[in-house]
Design an enzyme around this catalytic site. Sequence first.
Site, short mmCIF file in Angstrom:
data_model
loop_
_atom_site.label_atom_id
_atom_site.label_comp_id
_atom_site.label_asym_id
_atom_site.label_seq_id
_atom_site.Cartn_x
_atom_site.Cartn_y
_atom_site.Cartn_z
N LYS A 231 0.85 -1.20 0.00
CA LYS A 231 0.00 0.00 0.00
C LYS A 231 0.88 1.25 0.00
O LYS A 231 2.07 1.17 0.32
CB LYS A 231 -0.89 -0.02 1.22
CG LYS A 231 -0.08 -0.02 2.52
CD LYS A 231 -0.93 -0.38 3.71
CE LYS A 231 -0.08 -0.34 4.97
NZ LYS A 231 -0.71 -0.94 6.11
N ARG B 224 -10.41 0.43 14.53
CA ARG B 224 -10.28 1.27 13.34
C ARG B 224 -11.38 0.83 12.38
O ARG B 224 -12.40 1.46 12.26
CB ARG B 224 -8.88 1.07 12.75
CG ARG B 224 -8.52 1.99 11.64
CD ARG B 224 -7.04 1.95 11.31
NE ARG B 224 -6.57 0.63 10.86
CZ ARG B 224 -5.31 0.38 10.51
NH1 ARG B 224 -4.39 1.33 10.55
NH2 ARG B 224 -4.95 -0.82 10.10
N TYR C 120 15.72 31.58 5.57
CA TYR C 120 14.64 32.50 5.93
C TYR C 120 14.71 32.95 7.38
O TYR C 120 15.12 32.20 8.27
CB TYR C 120 13.29 31.81 5.72
CG TYR C 120 12.95 31.64 4.25
CD1 TYR C 120 12.72 32.77 3.44
CD2 TYR C 120 12.84 30.38 3.70
CE1 TYR C 120 12.42 32.61 2.10
CE2 TYR C 120 12.53 30.22 2.36
CZ TYR C 120 12.32 31.34 1.56
OH TYR C 120 12.01 31.19 0.24
N MET D 256 11.56 25.22 0.50
CA MET D 256 10.66 24.34 -0.26
C MET D 256 11.43 23.33 -1.10
O MET D 256 11.15 22.14 -1.08
CB MET D 256 9.74 25.16 -1.15
CG MET D 256 8.66 24.32 -1.82
SD MET D 256 7.60 25.24 -2.93
CE MET D 256 6.69 26.29 -1.81
C1 LIG Z 1 -0.04 -1.76 6.90
C2 LIG Z 1 -0.67 -2.95 7.42
C3 LIG Z 1 0.11 -4.07 7.79
C4 LIG Z 1 1.61 -4.09 7.77
O1 LIG Z 1 2.10 -3.51 8.96
P1 LIG Z 1 3.67 -3.37 9.20
O2 LIG Z 1 3.78 -2.87 10.58
O3 LIG Z 1 4.15 -2.38 8.22
O4 LIG Z 1 4.23 -4.71 9.01
C5 LIG Z 1 -0.56 -5.21 8.17
N1 LIG Z 1 -1.91 -5.25 8.22
C6 LIG Z 1 -2.68 -4.19 7.91
C7 LIG Z 1 -4.15 -4.32 7.99
C8 LIG Z 1 -2.08 -3.00 7.50
O5 LIG Z 1 -2.85 -1.96 7.20
#
Ligand SMILES: *Cc1c(COP(=O)(O)O)cnc(C)c1O
Length: 847
Positions: free
Chosen positions: A516, A614, A742, A791
């Site tokens: 992801k 969540r 800055y 930036m």
């Molecule tokens: C991102 C995620 C993981 C992986 O977690 P890590 O700590 O990066 O290994 C596993 N399960 C779900 C549902 C996630 O969203």
Amino acid sequence: MKNLFLSKQKCFQSVHSDTHNNYICGTMPLTPYTLQYISNLLSANAQINNPQLPVETLAIDSRKILSPEITLFFALKGQRNGHNFIPELINKGVKSFVISEDKWSEAYPGINFLLVPDTLKALQLVAANHRKQFNYPVIGVTGSNGKTIVKEWLFQLLSIDHHIVRSPKSYNSQIGVPLSVWQMNDMADLAIFEAGISMPNEMLNLVNVIQPTIGVFTNIGSAHNEGFESIEQKLTEKFKLFGDVNTFIYPKDELTGFANEIPGKQQISWSTTDTSATVFVKEIERKSLHTKITGVIKAHEHTIEIPFIDEASVKNAITCWCVLIALEIPQNQVKQRMKELAPIEMRLKLRKGVNNCTVINDSYNSDLGSLQIALDFLQQQQQHPKRTLILSDIFQSGISSKELYAKVAQLLASAKVDRLIGIGPEIASQEQLFNLEKEFYVNTDAFLAEFSGAKFNNENILLKGSRLFEFEQISKLLEQKVHETVFEINLNGLIQNLNYYKSMLQPETKLMAMVKAFSYGSGSFEIANVLQFHKVDYLAVAYVDEGVELRKAGIKLPIMVMSPDVFAFESLLRSNLEPELYNFRILNEFVSFLHTHHSQEYKIHLKIDTGMHRLGFQEEDIDKLVSILKANPHIKVASVFSHLAASEDAEEDGFTQKQLDLFLRVADKLKQLLGYSFIRHICNSAGIVRHPEAHLDMVRLGLGLYGIDSAVKNNRLLQPIGTLKTTITQIKELAPGETVSYNRRGKINVPSKIATVKLGYADGLSRKLGNGVGEMLVNGKRAPIIGSVCMDMTMLNVTEIDCKETDEVIVFNEELRVEELAEKIGTIPYEVLTGISQRVKRVYVYE
Ligand SMILES: *Cc1c(COP(=O)(O)O)cnc(C)c1O
């Protein structure tokens, strides 16, 4: 021959030497061996049908078999147990195996099996025996750094006088060395092999295989990072390589305390302080683009010039100088050749190219071994259906041009290359051997004269050329221009990390790789292609469009989408992506969508909330959930999962246990009510390490894949795979009283040298790192950030550092780690990595 051996010897593999699963096979010595000969050599308990079968190729990786009939496959027990791939290999046509577990001989009576106690030892023994057939000089190179460079430079420096066999790339491990030595042949008259060790007691195995006559010791380095207790222990180990050498070459300054232990009948040393060294280095004069090194040899002064200015290159060049002295190359020749030393780039680089092409650049060397590695990588990257290879003449001693290019043609066919552009007189003269779309040019200029970018569209292009052909001129035309700020991803590291986690799993436990958020900032299909090749079971992305992109790039693995938006259901379906459903709203939306769009079975994943709070169904939702699913039998639950809130935290292990208990209860109930089983998974990276009891049917590997996991205490086991780097655009000297950036936040109190680098908060460098909080590495030294981060630019205080404009600057890498950077600004590595903006180009490297 059933159950004759029950030995449980572990095949020794260090995670950090060259990645073992990256090997192609050792090809083709001219000395013909038969299967019977090798069986006798190994005193194997054998089932042999064809005793006279020639053995030309030794292989250890089931995915990289080229000439199955003449291949002897060694089933190694590493993180992937080679024995499991035997049926697949038999299907591919492999007829002979060296094994240590006898599972298959009864099922395959027509196949040859040589049963030995330890297959890695057997591989080393076969190579050691092969080594004994030759009596030309063999140079063994070891040391902490510079082994590969010294080996490659010696190859450059000595190719004029010698036919040389050498280790491909940095093959220097317990597996890489025997495969390298297997390449020795009658046509060569010199061999150069690297030996690397990361654990005590590894060297003896390598000595027996290499049997060097000339020993080259580059340097010691620091002991800690290599699994040794002390420098003494490490040296003792490294010296084992040199027990029987005639000539030993070493840096005297580094070994002052060990004068009595120096091996070798003849010793050639160099030193910057000791005038009694063979080469007393009197002066090192750095110019802007080259370095002059003056040495005193037998009371005569000689000066060489090398086109490099960094310290490591200077030392490596002096080491090579000593070897040339050992081989009695006249000093006027040495001088001439040193001037022409060329940089060594052992890694392949993958970049975006023109017209939506992907360019894989490997244009610094060219031999069969490295061609095979590059083709293998080309094959992994499946984002475009078409594959083009631009290949120069290959320099490989030991076989005739016709044989050589026949081998090349065979390699291209098995790597499914669609088009060959051959550059060079030799390859052009063998044109008739190639059976694919093809064009030939006598040299690079001829190709450039007819170059048109329009001839390259939507394809994978591999550029593979020897240095002499100057393919950088071609890569300039094919690659998209990149800014000098790049995020470099080490794909070998990714594979190592994957294997490290796999080694913790039971063989039947599946692995889902979390890609992801643009693979945690590291890229999309480039990473996914590698994971697919290395056989993960599932991928997971956050959004539908991320999954669609992977499908477009040819990723065939099942993909779970964690936040499937209702408006994207249609593309989800079209790309065969599997949604995570986490509450009744989304479930009902999906049910009604399917109702009108799809009548066949469709796989979904159910998220259970066990305490993260969540997303997810609760325990009390189960009955209603099941009734909906039962009413829609074409919806098939592929997996049920939950997420641990504190898997890395020992203080919360009680809570983690509760989450697991609740999850197992819910999953059991679902299984009972639904009447079928599904994959259950709950562990993320830290959970894999800390909670083996919770691995269940599958684990979800995220950040650990990218080399970061606070639950892994030993830094050596994981390799951070990302290097964010930029360059210095301007340097200025400032007097006390001046200010930088800055709001005049960076005050100058003493005369200072300030460097401006091409990276700012728009690239993802947090402003919180400004004003002395953060540091970057300039030529290996830490430079604090002065003034506020802008930036697109940031200023560094480089007063104490030897540097110049255009020098490279490291924001983070395996030394200045992203964890450190994150901690300084009160965040976690996840946020830093995913915050690197898309305008920073990703470059992928593969060794
Ligand atoms: C991102 C995620 C993981 C992986 O977690 P890590 O700590 O990066 O290994 C596993 N399960 C779900 C549902 C996630 O969203």
